[in-house]
Every structure is written in C-alpha cells, then in structure tokens.
Motif scaffolding. Structure first.
Motif, mmCIF file in Angstrom:
data_model
loop_
_atom_site.group_PDB
_atom_site.id
_atom_site.type_symbol
_atom_site.label_atom_id
_atom_site.label_comp_id
_atom_site.label_asym_id
_atom_site.label_seq_id
_atom_site.Cartn_x
_atom_site.Cartn_y
_atom_site.Cartn_z
ATOM 1 N N GLU A 34 -28.090 39.672 35.758
ATOM 2 C CA GLU A 34 -26.675 39.393 36.032
ATOM 3 C C GLU A 34 -25.998 40.702 36.403
ATOM 4 O OE1 GLU A 34 -22.741 37.431 33.826
ATOM 5 O OE2 GLU A 34 -24.689 37.440 32.814
ATOM 6 N N THR A 35 -25.559 40.810 37.661
ATOM 7 C CA THR A 35 -24.983 42.058 38.143
ATOM 8 C C THR A 35 -23.677 41.797 38.890
ATOM 9 O OG1 THR A 35 -26.140 41.999 40.268
ATOM 10 C CG2 THR A 35 -27.290 43.057 38.432
ATOM 11 N N LYS A 36 -22.919 42.884 39.105
ATOM 12 C CA LYS A 36 -21.681 42.802 39.871
ATOM 13 C C LYS A 36 -21.437 44.136 40.560
ATOM 14 C CE LYS A 36 -16.681 42.000 39.508
ATOM 15 N NZ LYS A 36 -15.537 41.740 38.588
ATOM 16 N N ASP A 37 -21.338 44.101 41.886
ATOM 17 C CA ASP A 37 -21.026 45.298 42.660
ATOM 18 C C ASP A 37 -19.515 45.513 42.627
ATOM 19 O OD1 ASP A 37 -20.565 47.264 44.579
ATOM 20 O OD2 ASP A 37 -22.110 46.521 45.941
ATOM 21 N N ILE A 38 -19.073 46.645 42.052
ATOM 22 C CA ILE A 38 -17.630 46.898 41.920
ATOM 23 C C ILE A 38 -17.163 47.967 42.897
ATOM 24 C CG2 ILE A 38 -17.545 46.137 39.528
ATOM 25 C CD1 ILE A 38 -17.477 49.110 38.700
ATOM 26 N N GLY A 39 -18.026 48.370 43.817
ATOM 27 C CA GLY A 39 -17.630 49.377 44.791
ATOM 28 C C GLY A 39 -17.689 50.778 44.216
ATOM 29 N N ALA A 40 -17.305 51.760 45.015
ATOM 30 C CA ALA A 40 -17.317 53.175 44.613
ATOM 31 C C ALA A 40 -18.720 53.634 44.232
ATOM 32 C CB ALA A 40 -16.338 53.431 43.459
ATOM 33 N N GLY A 41 -19.747 52.930 44.759
ATOM 34 C CA GLY A 41 -21.120 53.317 44.475
ATOM 35 C C GLY A 41 -21.621 52.870 43.131
ATOM 36 N N LEU A 42 -20.953 51.881 42.515
ATOM 37 C CA LEU A 42 -21.309 51.437 41.164
ATOM 38 C C LEU A 42 -21.623 49.950 41.146
ATOM 39 C CD1 LEU A 42 -18.530 53.330 39.169
ATOM 40 C CD2 LEU A 42 -20.909 54.032 39.493
ATOM 41 N N VAL B 119 -27.160 41.379 17.252
ATOM 42 C CA VAL B 119 -27.439 41.239 18.683
ATOM 43 C C VAL B 119 -26.131 40.938 19.407
ATOM 44 C CG1 VAL B 119 -28.730 40.001 20.461
ATOM 45 C CG2 VAL B 119 -29.761 40.378 18.209
ATOM 46 N N ASP B 120 -25.880 41.646 20.491
ATOM 47 C CA ASP B 120 -24.653 41.440 21.247
ATOM 48 C C ASP B 120 -24.923 41.738 22.719
ATOM 49 O OD1 ASP B 120 -21.975 40.819 21.625
ATOM 50 O OD2 ASP B 120 -21.250 42.827 21.131
ATOM 51 N N ILE B 121 -24.041 41.275 23.574
ATOM 52 C CA ILE B 121 -24.145 41.633 24.983
ATOM 53 C C ILE B 121 -23.387 42.941 25.212
ATOM 54 C CG2 ILE B 121 -24.442 39.273 25.814
ATOM 55 C CD1 ILE B 121 -21.482 39.285 26.617
ATOM 56 N N SER B 122 -23.814 43.689 26.205
ATOM 57 C CA SER B 122 -23.139 44.933 26.554
ATOM 58 C C SER B 122 -23.153 45.071 28.077
ATOM 59 C CB SER B 122 -23.823 46.133 25.888
ATOM 60 O OG SER B 122 -25.188 46.190 26.252
ATOM 61 N N THR B 123 -22.482 46.084 28.555
ATOM 62 C CA THR B 123 -22.366 46.295 30.001
ATOM 63 C C THR B 123 -22.839 47.689 30.357
ATOM 64 O OG1 THR B 123 -20.485 44.781 30.161
ATOM 65 C CG2 THR B 123 -20.774 46.355 31.955
ATOM 66 N N GLY B 124 -23.705 47.774 31.353
ATOM 67 C CA GLY B 124 -24.171 49.059 31.849
ATOM 68 C C GLY B 124 -23.622 49.320 33.249
ATOM 69 N N THR B 125 -23.099 50.511 33.461
ATOM 70 C CA THR B 125 -22.615 50.906 34.787
ATOM 71 C C THR B 125 -23.715 51.684 35.476
ATOM 72 O OG1 THR B 125 -20.378 51.076 33.874
ATOM 73 C CG2 THR B 125 -20.754 52.027 36.046
ATOM 74 N N VAL C 71 -31.789 56.778 46.111
ATOM 75 C CA VAL C 71 -31.504 56.566 44.696
ATOM 76 C C VAL C 71 -32.292 55.350 44.225
ATOM 77 C CG1 VAL C 71 -29.703 56.097 42.993
ATOM 78 C CG2 VAL C 71 -29.180 57.496 45.010
ATOM 79 N N PRO C 72 -33.256 55.519 43.312
ATOM 80 C CA PRO C 72 -33.990 54.362 42.795
ATOM 81 C C PRO C 72 -33.086 53.487 41.929
ATOM 82 C CG PRO C 72 -34.669 56.371 41.665
ATOM 83 C CD PRO C 72 -33.747 56.785 42.765
ATOM 84 N N PRO C 73 -33.402 52.204 41.796
ATOM 85 C CA PRO C 73 -32.525 51.298 41.045
ATOM 86 C C PRO C 73 -32.606 51.518 39.532
ATOM 87 C CG PRO C 73 -34.503 50.157 41.786
ATOM 88 C CD PRO C 73 -34.542 51.511 42.411
ATOM 89 N N GLY C 74 -31.587 50.986 38.839
ATOM 90 C CA GLY C 74 -31.601 50.983 37.375
ATOM 91 C C GLY C 74 -31.220 52.289 36.731
ATOM 92 N N GLN C 75 -30.348 53.069 37.366
ATOM 93 C CA GLN C 75 -29.927 54.341 36.780
ATOM 94 C C GLN C 75 -28.535 54.218 36.164
ATOM 95 O OE1 GLN C 75 -30.924 58.179 38.411
ATOM 96 N NE2 GLN C 75 -31.549 57.144 40.290
ATOM 97 N N ILE C 76 -28.441 54.490 34.898
ATOM 98 C CA ILE C 76 -27.173 54.361 34.189
ATOM 99 C C ILE C 76 -26.251 55.525 34.544
ATOM 100 C CG2 ILE C 76 -26.078 54.209 31.925
ATOM 101 C CD1 ILE C 76 -28.749 53.158 30.847
ATOM 102 N N MET C 77 -25.024 55.218 34.880
ATOM 103 C CA MET C 77 -23.996 56.229 35.138
ATOM 104 C C MET C 77 -23.374 56.585 33.788
ATOM 105 S SD MET C 77 -20.682 57.337 35.962
ATOM 106 C CE MET C 77 -19.625 55.911 36.071
ATOM 107 N N ARG C 78 -23.663 57.777 33.296
ATOM 108 C CA ARG C 78 -23.266 58.169 31.939
ATOM 109 C C ARG C 78 -21.977 58.976 31.931
ATOM 110 N NH1 ARG C 78 -27.905 56.902 28.974
ATOM 111 N NH2 ARG C 78 -29.780 56.791 30.268
#
Length: 920
Positions: A225-233, A254-260, A387-394
């Motif tokens: 489940e993903t969402k493109d929010i622009g600005a390269g994120l 257990v909970d859901i969370s969001t990764g940028t 840029v390979p996929p799955g990289q968290i913006m920290r």
C-alpha cells in the motif's frame, strides 16, 4: 574507478552496547506485598518509579479491545552473544544484517543450526549454545557474493573483488526465561537481566520481517500500500511490533505505521522533482540547469544536499567491473563535472566530465551538472546514478507534505484494527522459523486482547457568575460557549489592527466587518472593549515588521492617549515569517499582547471563529476562561487548605539532519488558586539532550511567580507557598526515568530549598509517542468517530507488572483512531490514590484555554509543548541565525561552537509578558 576528492573526516567505531538502566531507587510510595496475579508486587521488588498501590475503581465499566496479542514465554534458555565487526567505520545496520545472514546460511551453517537472531548492531541471540570453542569466542571472515544483499555495499571500493569483513562472536550470558515469568508476576525487579531478555524476544519477532523488508528501529515497511506525495517522496504502509510485559502475561503490541521513502528511479529525476515541487511551470528547473553556473543557486544546492545526503545510489555505467551494489551519497559537489579536476597518476589534470567521456565512450548529457560524492571522495555525475526502491527518508518531511502524510496515516478505528489484523499475515509469526525455534507462540488467531476499562466522569466546568449557564458538564469531550461568559473576562482599553494582506484582497470594508464581529464576540463572552474603533493600518509584507508595529503603537498613543494593549495582525496565506516577527516584537521586545489571524479565515467568518479567537485573547490579556468546579468533587486543584501548583515540562529537539541547532526546554506552572492560569519560562540547551539542564532556575522562577500572584493579585496573607507540587513531564522514554529522578527531581527540591518552601512533590511522566490503541467492542459504546469515549481509562491487563502506570483517553475522537496518553508515576510524596491522580489528570485535560474540547494531555503539558515549539520567537528575525530547513551545520566542531551563539542570541521574555499566557 571514479575520480576522488580527498577528505580528512573520520568515522567512529562500532556502536556501544545497549545497557540497562541504572539501578532502580526505592520510591517514596510502595505497594503491598501481594500476589503478582492481582497486578501488585512483592515488597522485595525494586522499581524505578512508584510501585502500584492499588487499582482505580471510579467510572462506568466498558469493554474494549487493544492492539495487543498474547505471547508465550520461550521454552528454553537463550544464549546471548556480543557481535563485533571491526571496521574503520560503523557499518549500516542493513549491511550488518546481510553479513550475519551470509555467515549463517553460506559461510558457517554448521555453526548456526538452528539460526540465531541479530539486532543489526551488537547483540546476537541463539536458541542453543553456539560451538565457538572453549573460550566461547570465534572470529569469522565473511564476504558478500552472488548479489544476495538487500542494497548493501559488497565490493571493495577499487572493484578488485569482494571485500572481506571480520566478525567476532563472544558469549556474553545465558538468559533463563524464568526471569520474565517472575517479572510479569510482580516478583522480579526490572534489572538488566529482564531488559536483556525482553530485548532478545523483540529481536526474535522482528528477525523474519527485517530480513525481507526495509526497516526503521521497530517498524518495517512493504509496498503493498503506497502513495506518491510528490517532491520525490512515496509513502509506504508499515507495521510496528514490540514485546511488552504486562500483568501476568507477555504481549506483543502490533500497530500500523507510515514510512516515507525516496522515489526510486533516476537520481536526476528525484532531484528535479524535489526542487520543482510547488513551483509554477514557468519557474521549473530543467535537467541541464542542475549546475552552479545557471539555474541552481547555492541555497538550492544546500537544500538539495540536505534532502538526499545518506541516500544509497547505484551507478548505471559499465565501469568498476559491472558494480551493481549501492553506495551512500555523502554530499553534492560544489561545482559541475566539467569544472571539477583531479590529478592522474602521471601528474596530469583531468576533469570529471572528461574522465567519464573516456570511460563511457561518449560525452555526458549534462557535463556542467553536479556530482554525487560517495565513499572516500569518489565523484559520480548525477545523471549516471539511480535510486533503488525501498529507501527510508530519515529526515523531516517538508512542511507542505505533512497533510499528505497525515491523510495516509489516518484510519478510523475499525479500519485501523482491520489493517492490524491484515498485517499479522505479513508478520507471519506462525510461519517464522525464528519464532518457532525459540519456542514462542503468538496467539494471533484469537484476535486482539479484550480489556475491562472504565469511563471517568468529566469534571464540571465553572464559567462567570453572570452566565446564563454558569456550570456545565462536557459531553463526549466537548462543550460550547453559548450563554456563557468567561470566569474572569479581561478588559481591552486601546488596541490596533495591522493588516499585511493586500488592500485589494482585504479592503477597508472587510477590516471594519472583522472589527465589528470580533467586538461582538468579545461582548458575548464578557470581554469589555472600551475602544470599538481601533486604529487600522495596512503595511507592506516585505517591510521591517518591528518598525511597522512600533509606528502603529506610536500612532495609537498620539491619537488615543495610550499605547495599544493589544495588536491584532491580519496575515496573508504563507505569512509564517511575519508571524514570527510579530511574536518576537510583542512577546520579547515591547511586551504587548498580539493576536494573529489569517485573512482567508477571518474574512466574513462565522461567529464561532471569533469566539475561538476570544478564547486565546482573554488569557493573553490576563483573564481566565474557565475553572474546574470545586463542587464537582475534584478538590486537589482548589483546596484552600493545601495550596497546589501544577507544572508541565517539555523538551523539543531539532529535526533530523539539523546538526548544530539546539534543543529548547519549557516549564509552565499554575499561579492561581484554581490551577487555570499559567506562566511559562523557556531555555536553550545542547542539541538532543533530553533532561532539562536549567530546571532548578526555571522552577524557582515559576514558584516565585506563583507566590507573587497569590500575594499581590489574590490578596492572600496566609498559605502563600504551595504545599503540593504536581510535576507533569512530557517526552521522556522509559530508559530515562531514573535520570529524571536523579536530575530533575533533585533540581525541583533544590529550587524549593532555595525559596525555603517544602511542597510535597509528585512526578508523573506523560507519554504520547507509543502505539497502544483502544477499540470499543460494542458499537453502542463508541462516540461519533467510532472511538472509545473521552475519559476511557485502563490501568489493568496491559500495564506494567509492578510500577504505577495507566492509559487515559481524555479527548473525544475527530479523525482517525485516538491515541491515549500513557501516564507513569515516578515519585509521589502526596500519598495519591489511583482514582485521585486519574481524575486530576482528566480534569486538567479540560482546562486547556484555547479550546472548548478536552485535549489529549493535561493542559500544563500541552502549554509546555507550545512554548518549546515557539522558542525560535526569542531570536531576532533580522539576526544571522536561520531556522529554515535549508540551513544545516554539518561539521561537528562547528555545531558545538554554534550552541554558544544560540544561547547568547536567545532573548528573554519581556517582563510584561511573564505573568500572562502569551503562548495561547
């Protein structure tokens, strides 16, 4: 190989052990030595905080579910190993995970059968003792081959073959699960053996998903489940999990969370999308303009560097023997590839652009473009990187994207619970070899745990005696101001209106309408406005705000005989810089109350909008909106025989990547007999230091204001000093509880000793950053948002086995799933009861002056949070210190030196504002 630049920057060695907290101190309150099955603890148990004295009983019973699942204890001993990977630098956790996986599955599977689990840093846990020899220690040489890595760097920088890493394992200890059995029964202290055992179980349940997906501490993320929010994120749905000890049971939360995530693909495209977001098409930067000669200024380059530094990139050219594994981008070059030169072995100079022209057998598309610096200074043009996929913006999400993140993360209770249940299939507890090998079973088929909760009765709130409805009882966490006047309304003598919106958009008629509606709302709530025709001035938004406001004040004095008591400022959309300048002028420079409104909000606004503005204005001008009715049974706040002060404290840290910026601290405290009026003080301290360094001086300041107010304003001749002090502390993790007792409790006592007063102190930690959620099991018990009702309290089943804590959902739901606050009592000299402290905390959630709704945390904590976030208002907006996201001190020595600069430039509050709630 790519050309390099030299660098003298060093790197630290491996991460230290995660040790347990210091030995717990016996609290002043202790619990009875009864069976752990009842949730109370034995007398021999030592706790960091206060032992639970009993359970609360007040309120209406309600059945709820919580996002916890029961876990069985491991069947056998757990063997703990220290992992050392000698290296010239600290390796990324993902690379460490890949190395250990390769060690277990390829290099030495005979040693690791069944496989051990690893936390990515220093700790390995095995379900059987590993054959490491008589010394219990062994060194392995490991290299990564075959492209089995998850985006880690496996080849040597020179491309001469796979790099060999040395990994040494050393036996540390054997963990007997019986310590956890005794701990959850309330018969074992929370010592280092318990902490290590819990750490081991957390590593066990996380090992399977961590090896498959991108992870961040205790969460991992999938692209289901993903969402493109622009600005390269791009946002990815994630899942959080954590083992938590509870009364007589072990649970997994257990909970859901969001990764940028960074958007995968060409690095150049990512850079362009980031730089161009929010720009008009005519202002868009083109690929050929990502250089320093045209199109890109130094400010944009630094901004872009801050955004992408730390990202892993792959190269798209067939150099370096076909290298495919990613490298970490450290920074951007300060010049283009055609302007950067390096020395060849024969002494000749070659530009980076010409080097790649020779390597590629063709010229670069954009030879003037910037380069990415990786490794030990290697330079690679951006156009040759992906840029390979799955990289968290920290790093901190751009402010304009916060709304998108919230929309993606927000789910109604039923939907959130469904997502959590769906996530169990991703977690795969039943299929995890690691979980099975350690003899653990997660009871996920039975669904989330069911709890017995209680709904506390809200406090009665008291308004002015001339109100048609002077006393009300909130319903579903809310009430309104209809037929009510403030408990103590303020008086506005002279005031002025300054408008920074263009006059064509907010004309004179709009201004007059706004003044009329605001005055009408003031009269409705009891605020007296003596001057109903204030001075109205339009000002240039590009001008010097302080000078403009000062001239308006002088004009008011000339025309009306007095300076303005209040300045109302109308801001255009996006007027954040003007807002900061206005607050600095009013709160710091001259000491006059200011009230800002957006032109788009106040233009032809409904009465409710101006009523909300009056809530803020009244307390800024010295009034009190409402108090908790002493007749409703909550006597702690207003008992004349035991004067009480309530304090709230918080620390705010700079966003990720903002090295060199300080942390800010705040302390607020009540000064009146009803604990409804607060004053505040703020300080600046070293970056990311959680304990409040100047608390003694800050507490002394607040206590002096408390006694002055009671003596001067309330005209009291006895009972000037407080006899009870309730200290609510925000933002402290469980591992820092002992430090709060050692440092901040000591500071509070020293402040009291200096003033020769002896209030009995109670310290309560309020935590918001946790993943506990409640869900009503009966739809009839839910409020209109589907959440549990305001006042839902849980102090059994999922709480600490021995220490005094509880969860309180104090606010009515609006959007998404409400988060309860988690309270921990660290110290209590007031002989408090569970019902007493829970009721007190709930009442304080109704005394937040800016709202006619109960809020999620007690008002003093909320105020402290606001004061922290507004600390930048203490700096001159025209000064040299820049708080924008584009400015970062990246050099550690420079960052250390900047702290003194921040301290020296931090302006104190104007004396006029020290006794007012300027932060409302």
């Amino acid at each position: 190989m790519p050309p390099r630049v030299t660098s003298s920057a060093g790197r630290g060695r491996g991460a230290p052990h995660r040790g347990g907290p210091p030995g717990g101190a016996t609290s002043i309150r202790g619990g009875a030595g009864v069976s752990g099955a009842s949730g109370l603890q034995g007398n021999h148990v030592v706790t960091v905080g206060v032992k639970r004295p009993s359970f609360g009983t007040s309120g209406q019973p309600i059945a709820v579910a919580a996002n916890f699942f029961e876990v069985s204890l491991p069947q056998g001993n757990i063997h703990h190993y220290d992992v050392i990977t000698p290296s010239e630098k600290t390796l990324p956790a993902r690379l460490n995970m890949d190395l250990v996986e390769h060690l277990q599955t390829v290099h030495a599977p005979e040693v690791f059968t069944p496989r051990a689990v690893y936390d990515g840093r220093k700790n390995m846990f095995a379900p059987r003792e590993l054959p490491l020899g008589q010394e219990g220690s062994r060194e392995f040489s490991v290299s990564l081959t075959g492209g089995t890595t998850h985006g880690s760097s496996s080849e040597a920088p020179t491309g001469r073959g796979p790099k060999v890493y040395k990994i040494r394992l050393t036996k540390v200890n054997t963990i007997n699960p019986e310590v956890l059995e005794r701990f959850i029964a309330g018969q074992q202290s929370h010592d280092n053996t318990v902490l290590t055992a819990l750490t081991a179980l957390n590593v066990v349940i996380r090992m399977e998903p961590v090896m498959k997906y991108p992870f961040n501490v205790r969460s991992f993320f999938t692209d289901r489940e993903t969402k493109d929010i622009g600005a390269g994120l791009v946002l990815w749905r994630g899942y959080f999990q954590s083992i938590r000890p509870a009364i007589s049971k072990l649970l997994v939360n257990v909970d859901i969370s969001t990764g940028t995530m960074y958007k995968p693909g060409a690095l150049l495209n990512l850079c362009l999308e980031y730089l161009n977001h929010g720009k008009h098409p005519s202002q868009m930067i083109q690929p050929q303009h990502i250089n320093m000669r045209e199109g890109l200024g130094e400010r944009d380059r630094i901004k872009l560097q801050r955004f992408i530094s730390g990202i892993r990139i792959q190269t798209t050219y067939a150099g370096e023997h076909g290298r495919k594994t990613p490298r970490v981008l450290k920074k951007l070059s300060s010049a283009g590839a055609s302007d950067l030169t390096f020395a060849l072995r024969d002494g000749n100079q070659l530009t980076v652009a010409n080097y790649f022209r020779q390597l590629l057998n063709r010229p670069l598309k954009f030879p003037g473009g910037l380069c990415a610096e990786v490794g030990q200074g290697a330079l690679i043009p951006l156009e040759l990187c992906t840029v390979p996929p799955g990289q968290i913006m920290r790093k901190q999400v751009p402010p304009e994207k916060t709304k998108d993140v919230l929309e993606f993360a927000t789910k109604r209770p039923a939907d959130r619970l469904a997502s959590i249940s769906n996530g169990l299939s991703v977690l795969s507890y039943g299929q995890s070899d690691y979980v099975r090998q350690f003899g653990m079973v997660v009871e996920d088929t039975a669904g989330p745990i069911k709890l017995n909760a209680r709904v506390l009765r809200p406090p009665n709130l008291k308004y002015g005696t001339n109100s048609r409805q002077p006393t009300i009882t909130p319903r579903e966490g809310a009430w309104n101001m209809v037929d009510k006047r403030f408990h103590r309304p303020s008086v506005i003598d002279k005031w002025a209106v300054v408008i920074y919106e263009r006059q064509t958009r907010f004309n004179e008629q709009a201004a007059r309408d706004m003044v009329r509606d605001l005055v009408k709302s003031c009269q409705d709530v009891g605020i007296q406005v003596h001057d109903q025709n204030p001075i109205i001035q339009w000002q240039n938004a590009q001008g010097h705000v302080a000078d403009q406001l000062r001239r308006v004040g002088q004009l008011c004095r000339q025309q009306k005989g007095k300076p303005p008591q209040l300045i109302v400022v109308i801001l255009p959309d996006g007027g954040n810089d003007i807002y900061t300048a206005v607050k600095h002028f009013g709160d710091i420079t001259v000491g006059v109350a200011t009230q800002c409104m957006k032109s788009s909000r106040c233009y032809r606004a409904k009465p409710q909008y101006f009523a909300n503005i009056c809530l803020k204005m009244n307390v800024k001008l010295g009034g009190i909106n409402t108090i908790s009715d002493p007749q409703s049974g909550i006597t702690t706040l207003s008992d004349p025989r035991s004067p009480t002060i309530v304090m709230g404290a918080d620390v705010i840290h700079p966003p990720p990547g903002s090295d060199g910026r300080p942390s800010f601290t705040a302390l607020v405290g009540s000064v009146d007999s009803d604990s409804a009026k607060y004053v505040a003080t703020s300080r600046v301290q070293a970056s990311r230091v959680e304990l409040i360094e100047d608390l003694q001086d800050m507490a002394k300041h607040i206590l002096v204001k408390y006694m002055q107010y009671r003596q001067v304003v309330e005209k009291k001749t006895t009972g000037i000093a407080p006899t009870r002090l309730y200290f609510y502390r925000d933002g402290v993790s469980e591992g820092q509880f002992q430090q709060v007792l050692d440092s901040e409790l000591k500071a509070l006592k020293e402040a009291c000793r200096e003033l020769k007063i002896q209030p009995k102190i109670t310290i309560i930690i309020v935590a918001k950053r946790h993943h506990t959620r409640f869900f009503p099991t009966n739809p009839k018990d839910a409020d209109r948002s589907g959440n549990c009702p305001a006042g839902t309290v849980v102090d059994q089943d999922i709480v600490h086995p021995a220490e005094w804590d509880w969860y309180l959902l104090s606010h009515g739901g609006l959007l998404g799933t409400s988060r309860p606050a988690h309270y921990n009592v660290l110290y209590d000299e007031n002989n408090s009861t569970p019902d007493g402290l829970q009721t007190l905390s709930f009442a304080l959630c109704h005394l937040y002056a800016r709202s006619t709704r109960s809020v999620s945390i007690p008002a003093p904590v909320y105020y402290a949070d606001i004061v922290c976030s507004r600390a930048k208002n203490h700096y001159d907006p025209q000064g040299s210190l820049d708080f924008s996201d584009t400015v970062t001190q990246t050099d550690s020595n420079q960052a250390q030196g900047m702290l003194e600069t921040y301290k020296q430039n931090f302006r104190p509050l104007h004396p006029n504002m020290e006794r007012l709630m300027y932060f409302s």
